[in-house]
Motif scaffolding. Structure first.
Motif, short mmCIF file in Angstrom:
data_model
loop_
_atom_site.label_atom_id
_atom_site.label_comp_id
_atom_site.label_asym_id
_atom_site.label_seq_id
_atom_site.Cartn_x
_atom_site.Cartn_y
_atom_site.Cartn_z
N GLU A 120 -8.47 -4.69 -7.74
CA GLU A 120 -7.74 -4.01 -6.83
C GLU A 120 -8.18 -4.23 -5.38
O GLU A 120 -7.43 -4.38 -4.80
N LEU A 121 -9.58 -4.53 -5.23
CA LEU A 121 -9.88 -4.77 -4.03
C LEU A 121 -9.44 -6.14 -3.50
O LEU A 121 -8.87 -6.37 -2.24
N GLU A 135 -6.66 -7.42 -4.52
CA GLU A 135 -5.23 -7.18 -4.20
C GLU A 135 -5.05 -6.72 -2.82
O GLU A 135 -3.97 -6.97 -1.99
N SER A 136 -5.79 -5.77 -2.50
CA SER A 136 -5.57 -5.14 -1.14
C SER A 136 -6.03 -6.19 -0.14
O SER A 136 -5.49 -6.23 1.08
N ARG A 137 -7.14 -6.84 -0.17
CA ARG A 137 -7.47 -7.82 0.82
C ARG A 137 -6.46 -8.91 0.77
O ARG A 137 -6.07 -9.30 1.98
N GLY A 141 -3.05 -9.08 -0.05
CA GLY A 141 -1.92 -8.61 -0.05
C GLY A 141 -1.17 -9.03 -1.14
O GLY A 141 0.16 -9.52 -0.93
#
Length: 360
Positions: free
Chosen positions: A206-207, A209-211, A213
């Motif tokens: 998830e980290l 994915e967030s980083r 995009g």
């Protein structure tokens, strides 16, 4: 010569054939259909004189108005130099497709084109593949070309790839060895398991994915993978103990401060070196403090990077990975890829033909 086509090959025979074939691929394994449970499927195969000589996991996507599409990820598995076999298999598959109102069949066999260093891209490397393409075209297949854009294909045409052999760490580039030493210096450790590490691994993904995009997969998907590949699926986590690192940094800070006080002012070169080291230690301590604000200042290991791999046949695929960006200077990815040599990414590319589609 007698060929027989079946669409319900049993798991033991299917997997035994795929695992021992030169085109062995996880995406053509029997249980991959169970991972892709939002698709229907068939386990097709061809027997020649009562011996299994071809298999194909066919995923079936249902479309509106009773139509569908067929997709064989990295398949089918067969000797592509045997034109008669290839022709027979696809003739039979197209007969099934027409009965099933299939509007097209797509397949992307992992036919090995070449291995070369990623800095040595060679545009004159396709001569040996023309034999395969001629066979496919004789079956009325359409090749989408040797695209270099990842968006043009379902599966990537280029893969970072290393073949397993003894003492591989002795041949690693100096830069890679230095990164491993950086990880060792920070006492990065590797643990592995399966379902017990799903929460930590999912958090790291998830980290990422967030980083980046991007949208990857969720915990439920990872759980499905591990459940269907109990003997091959594994989660590797790189961990570190920030509490101990912080304690070591504080001890080092005291020693440096003491040494600076005791150093003669005329020893400017030594003073500059000590002051640089002190600034580096102060920076580490500041970063550790920020980490404590989230994880707490406890004597415990923290997962900082993870990889989910599945071993199948003589291959091992690193399917998903995640990393906490705050720990990138710890080089946890180097520990994963080198210390756990299931499969390593070190700048070599393996290219396949890919991008073949039929219109039925």
């Amino acid at each position: 010569m007698s060929y027989l086509f079946f669409k319900n090959i049993n798991q033991e025979e299917f997997d035994e054939f795929v695992k021992n074939h030169e085109y062995c691929n996880l995406l053509q394994s029997y249980n991959w259909a169970k991972v892709k449970k939002n698709w229907d499927h068939m386990y097709t195969g061809v027997y020649k004189d009562n011996e299994l000589v071809a298999t194909g996991l066919v995923l079936i996507k249902r479309l509106p108005l009773s139509f569908c599409m067929y997709y064989l990820p990295r398949g089918p598995i067969m000797d592509y130099k045997d034109k008669e076999l290839v022709q027979y298999y696809f003739d039979q598959l197209k007969k099934l497709a027409k009965k099933d109102h299939c509007i097209f069949i797509k397949f992307d066999p992992a036919i090995h084109v070449n291995d070369y260093d990623s800095k040595s891209y060679n545009i004159n490397r396709y001569k040996e593949t023309e034999l395969y393409l001629d066979t496919f075209k004789s079956c009325k297949a359409i090749h989408h070309g040797y695209t270099t854009s990842i968006a043009d294909t379902v599966q990537p045409r280029f893969q970072s790839n290393v073949y397993s052999y003894e003492n591989i760490d002795e041949t690693l580039p100096k830069h890679t060895k230095r990164l491993i030493k950086d990880a060792d210096r920070r006492n990065v450790q590797i643990i592995h398991g399966q379902g017990e590490w799903l929460d930590e691994f999912s958090r790291l993904v998830e980290l990422t994915e967030s980083r980046k995009g991007v949208a990857l997969r969720d915990k439920g998907y990872f759980k499905t993978l591990l459940e269907n590949y109990l003997n091959g699926g594994v989660i590797f986590l790189a961990t570190c103990n920030v509490y101990k690192l912080n304690e070591d940094a504080k001890i080092k800070k005291v020693k440096l401060e003491k040494e600076i006080v005791q150093t003669c002012e005329n020893a400017k070169k030594k003073l500059h070196r000590l002051e640089d080291q002190l600034r580096s230690v102060d920076k580490d301590i500041k970063e550790f403090k920020e980490i404590f604000s989230e994880f707490g200042q406890e004597d415990k290991d923290i997962a900082i990077a993870g990889i989910l791999s599945v071993q199948y046949g003589n291959t091992c695929e690193m399917l998903y990975a995640g990393m906490d960006e705050r720990f990138k200077k710890f080089m946890p990815q180097s520990c994963h890829n080198i210390k756990n040599m299931w499969k390593t990414l070190n700048g070599h590319l393996k290219e396949d033909v890919h991008g073949v589609i039929w219109e039925v």
